[in-house]
Design a protein around this motif. Structure first.
Motif, short mmCIF file in Angstrom:
data_model
loop_
_atom_site.label_atom_id
_atom_site.label_comp_id
_atom_site.label_asym_id
_atom_site.label_seq_id
_atom_site.Cartn_x
_atom_site.Cartn_y
_atom_site.Cartn_z
N ILE A 1 0.83 -1.20 0.00
CA ILE A 1 0.00 0.00 0.00
C ILE A 1 0.86 1.25 0.00
O ILE A 1 0.61 2.20 -0.73
CB ILE A 1 -0.94 0.00 1.22
N SER B 1 -5.37 -5.50 -3.73
CA SER B 1 -4.79 -4.48 -4.61
C SER B 1 -5.26 -4.65 -6.05
O SER B 1 -5.36 -3.68 -6.80
CB SER B 1 -3.27 -4.53 -4.57
N ALA C 1 2.33 1.75 -3.37
CA ALA C 1 1.30 2.17 -4.31
C ALA C 1 1.01 3.66 -4.17
O ALA C 1 0.86 4.37 -5.16
CB ALA C 1 0.01 1.36 -4.06
N SER D 1 0.97 -2.79 -11.36
CA SER D 1 -0.06 -3.76 -10.99
C SER D 1 0.10 -5.08 -11.73
O SER D 1 -0.32 -6.13 -11.24
CB SER D 1 -1.45 -3.19 -11.28
N THR E 1 -7.04 4.03 -8.98
CA THR E 1 -5.91 4.75 -9.55
C THR E 1 -5.79 4.56 -11.06
O THR E 1 -5.85 5.52 -11.82
CB THR E 1 -4.60 4.29 -8.87
N TYR F 1 -6.58 -0.88 -6.09
CA TYR F 1 -5.61 -0.03 -6.78
C TYR F 1 -5.98 0.17 -8.24
O TYR F 1 -5.86 1.27 -8.79
CB TYR F 1 -4.22 -0.65 -6.66
#
Length: 506
Positions: free
Chosen positions: A11, A99, A14, A57, A107, A103
């Motif tokens: 995290i 994630s 990220a 990712s 994002t 994420y």
């Protein structure tokens, strides 16, 4: 404890990467302006940031693809650590590997959608619109393949639709196929005065729009191959008229590099930083935690595959040794079980491969065998795919030496390697694709197993208490959805990660 620490680090990293804005090649700087806060951002700056996040990712082990590397027989846990029983027994939950959802939605997809919204009505921005459409489809496919039904039609409309309903997975697939087509059409139909994507800000293809078009077709091919058992008529229709020259070819990797370096942890290649080494050269915790899986090691050894010593390091006695996934043998310390190898962890500045050329060639090989596309013969595509895998790993001292090593490997009278000797060419193709995807794209490897059952002998964890008959099929929806989008996620019913299916599975 180890898992909690790893999640925290994921995290934290990220959050650092979210702040990467104009990360053109050679200027990768986490202190650049955050693209998520200004009211208006130039597409070239946001595209470079979004592509860097996509690489993070797709090619980062911790919190994203580590589960697939473990389940697909590439990695095992170190014998020097404990506390991994949840993963080793497949008793994952809605706090596992979140994630991949949180994420990506918060994002990555937000940034690509911003580019789409701000370029849709301006023909001069056609290249940015097209690239963002293709990348959005790329990520939505991965979400479907991990979770099945997902927010799609209602997604990315915060302030208008704050509680997005879930879209049927088959409908999402139909939508992203159209998105890829839309992106390719925008690129091909761009007016003469269209704004070029600056080479230094396109951190994947350097502004080469022909490569973007080929990449779009390759993403579409990957989507469609998952439908072979569900809707072959659509597969044939959507690929009609395409030839092998329309897809990424040998040497044409979809590889991101915003200027990765060993200057500090945040600037390292995401895989290297996650499971490799710190800027000082010290082994990361995950480098010590993840070791060679005995299943993959046995395969490479059985077929005299020189990639073995590139995927995995040798131990003190000069050999490569793997560990059975879930093993509790207390003697299997890191001194006797191999670490991740130098072929995968070449340097902190290495590329992050979104879709390597070898993967494209293996997919084309399958598509030609099935009669979906024409062009280069299946056997030639197979040979080229293996050669590209050897090249990427630098199996030889030079590219030419790597090609020679691949050709020597392929010349063996081994039905699991040699095209002519193999009685089932499709099984051969998918088996060798599995062998090449090790740590490069374990999610696609996972998908191939889900749709075709290859490798057929993929083992189940031997961790005490494991009762699953096979590896998991999907992931749970994350806790964030049950907290913030409760009604819509609950409408999906109970989730069975072992016996539930992704819609395209036979």
């Amino acid at each position: 404890m180890f898992q909690r620490i790893k999640n925290y680090l994921t995290i934290s990293t990220a959050l650092l990467l979210i702040s990467v804005a104009g990360c053109k090649k050679g200027t990768f700087d986490i202190n650049d302006v955050n693209p998520n806060t200004p009211s208006k951002v130039d597409p070239q700056f946001l595209l470079s940031s979004a592509l860097t996040a996509s690489a993070y990712s797709s090619f980062n082990a911790s919190g994203f693809t580590e589960f697939a590397n473990l389940y697909m027989g590439y990695w095992a846990f170190s014998g020097d650590y404990g506390g991994y029983g949840t993963t080793a027994t497949y008793n994952i939950n809605n706090g596992s590997y979140t994630s991949n959802w949180d994420y990506v939605y918060s994002t990555i997809l937000v940034n690509y959608q911003y580019i789409i919204n701000n370029s849709r009505k301006d023909p001069k921005q056609a290249y940015f619109f097209g690239a963002a459409q293709i990348m959005e489809a790329f990520h939505y496919q991965r979400l479907v393949d991990m979770y099945n039904n997902i927010p799609y039609t209602d997604a990315l409309n915060g302030g208008v639709v704050n509680y997005p309903k879930y879209t049927d997975a088959a409908t999402v697939y139909a939508g992203i196929i159209k998105q890829v087509d839309s992106g390719i059409a925008a690129i091909k139909g761009a007016p003469a005065d269209a704004v070029s994507i600056p080479e230094s800000y396109d951190v994947m293809f350097g502004g080469d729009m022909d490569q973007w078009t080929k990449f779009g077709n390759t993403v579409k091919l990957r989507i469609l191959l998952n439908l072979t058992s569900k809707d072959e008529a659509t597969v044939k229709s959507e690929l009609s008229g395409l030839t092998t020259s329309d897809f990424l070819e040998a040497g044409e990797d979809a590889a991101v590099n915003p200027g990765y370096s060993n200057s500090n942890t945040a600037q390292q290649n995401p895989l290297y930083g996650a499971v490799g080494f710190s800027p000082s050269g010290a082994q990361t915790g995950n480098h010590q935690f993840y070791r060679a899986n005995a299943f993959a090691v046995a395969f490479y050894k059985a077929h005299a595959d020189p990639r073995l010593n590139r995927f995995y390091d040798t131990t003190a006695d000069g050999t490569v040794q793997g560990r059975v996934f879930g093993s509790q043998n207390g003697a299997e310390h890191n001194t006797v079980i191999s670490a991740i190898g130098k072929g995968v962890l070449q340097s902190a500045s290495q590329n992050a491969y979104i879709l390597p050329a070898f993967e494209s060639l293996f997919m084309q090989c399958e598509a030609v065998q099935r009669g979906y596309i024409t062009g280069t013969s299946a056997d030639a595509l197979y040979k080229s795919a293996v050669e590209e895998s050897f090249r990427l790993l630098k199996t030889g001292a030079t590219d030419a030496a790597s090609k020679t090593a691949a050709d020597t490997y392929l010349a063996q009278s081994d039905a699991s390697v040699n095209w002519t000797s193999a009685s089932n060419k499709l099984t051969l193709t998918l088996t060798q694709e599995w062998a090449a995807l090790n740590m490069y794209d374990p999610v696609t490897s996972w998908n191939n197993w889900k749709r075709l059952g290859i490798p057929a002998n993929l083992p189940v964890s031997i961790y005490p208490g494991t009762t699953a008959p096979h590896i998991p099929i999907r992931l749970f929806y994350p806790q964030s959805e049950y907290t913030a989008n409760t009604a819509n996620v609950n409408a999906q019913g109970s989730v069975d990660v072992i016996n539930g299916k992704i819609f395209w599975m036979p």
